[in-house]
Write a protein that holds these residues in place. Structure first.
Motif, PDB file in Angstrom:
ATOM      1  N   VAL A   1       6.362  53.550   6.080  1.00  0.00           N
ATOM      2  CA  VAL A   1       7.259  53.081   5.012  1.00  0.00           C
ATOM      3  C   VAL A   1       6.519  53.058   3.678  1.00  0.00           C
ATOM      4  O   VAL A   1       7.067  53.474   2.654  1.00  0.00           O
ATOM      5  CB  VAL A   1       7.859  51.700   5.360  1.00  0.00           C
ATOM      6  N   ARG A   2       5.277  52.600   3.689  1.00  0.00           N
ATOM      7  CA  ARG A   2       4.489  52.565   2.450  1.00  0.00           C
ATOM      8  C   ARG A   2       4.329  53.971   1.858  1.00  0.00           C
ATOM      9  O   ARG A   2       4.563  54.192   0.669  1.00  0.00           O
ATOM     10  CB  ARG A   2       3.122  51.921   2.690  1.00  0.00           C
ATOM     11  N   VAL A   3       3.970  54.926   2.686  1.00  0.00           N
ATOM     12  CA  VAL A   3       3.791  56.313   2.214  1.00  0.00           C
ATOM     13  C   VAL A   3       5.116  56.875   1.714  1.00  0.00           C
ATOM     14  O   VAL A   3       5.169  57.517   0.663  1.00  0.00           O
ATOM     15  CB  VAL A   3       3.187  57.203   3.322  1.00  0.00           C
ATOM     16  N   TRP A   4       6.179  56.651   2.458  1.00  0.00           N
ATOM     17  CA  TRP A   4       7.498  57.122   2.021  1.00  0.00           C
ATOM     18  C   TRP A   4       7.870  56.553   0.664  1.00  0.00           C
ATOM     19  O   TRP A   4       8.388  57.253  -0.188  1.00  0.00           O
ATOM     20  CB  TRP A   4       8.568  56.743   3.035  1.00  0.00           C
ATOM     21  N   GLN A   5       7.594  55.267   0.478  1.00  0.00           N
ATOM     22  CA  GLN A   5       7.936  54.638  -0.792  1.00  0.00           C
ATOM     23  C   GLN A   5       7.045  55.149  -1.927  1.00  0.00           C
ATOM     24  O   GLN A   5       7.522  55.397  -3.028  1.00  0.00           O
ATOM     25  CB  GLN A   5       7.837  53.106  -0.679  1.00  0.00           C
ATOM     26  N   GLU A   6       5.758  55.317  -1.659  1.00  0.00           N
ATOM     27  CA  GLU A   6       4.832  55.841  -2.670  1.00  0.00           C
ATOM     28  C   GLU A   6       5.235  57.242  -3.117  1.00  0.00           C
ATOM     29  O   GLU A   6       5.122  57.586  -4.289  1.00  0.00           O
ATOM     30  CB  GLU A   6       3.399  55.856  -2.134  1.00  0.00           C
TER      31      GLU A   6
END
Length: 93
Positions: free
Chosen positions: A16-21
């Motif tokens: 989720v963090r990578v997707w959001q970044e």
């Protein structure tokens, strides 16, 4: 289950963090709601595989005498049966 629940949580958090970044995902709800949903999906999929493995183990019991005598390689037979069931049931594992 090949992954413990804590490992699933870490994978989902990073995902989720990578997707959001990378701005690949936007949530109308909190990020936690997305993480919870993804964790549920991951765990459910892992449980499907666990159940399949249990079923294959039961099927292998029929071949116990041949396995014990070394006539059949248990690991190879396990994979053959599992692959056949995956194909028949159109599972994604």
């Amino acid at each position: 289950m090949r992954l413990r629940e804590e490992e699933v949580i870490r994978v989902v958090e990073r995902l989720v963090r990578v997707w959001q970044e990378q701005k690949l995902v936007q949530t109308s709800h909190s990020s936690q709601a997305l993480k919870t949903k993804l964790q549920s999906i991951f765990i459910q999929d892992l449980q499907v595989e666990d159940l399949l493995n249990q079923e294959v183990e039961k099927m292998l019991e029929k071949f116990a005498p041949q396995i014990d005598r070394g006539e059949i390689d248990k690991h190879k037979m396990f994979q053959m049966i599992k692959n056949q069931l995956i194909k028949e049931r159109k599972l994604v594992i």
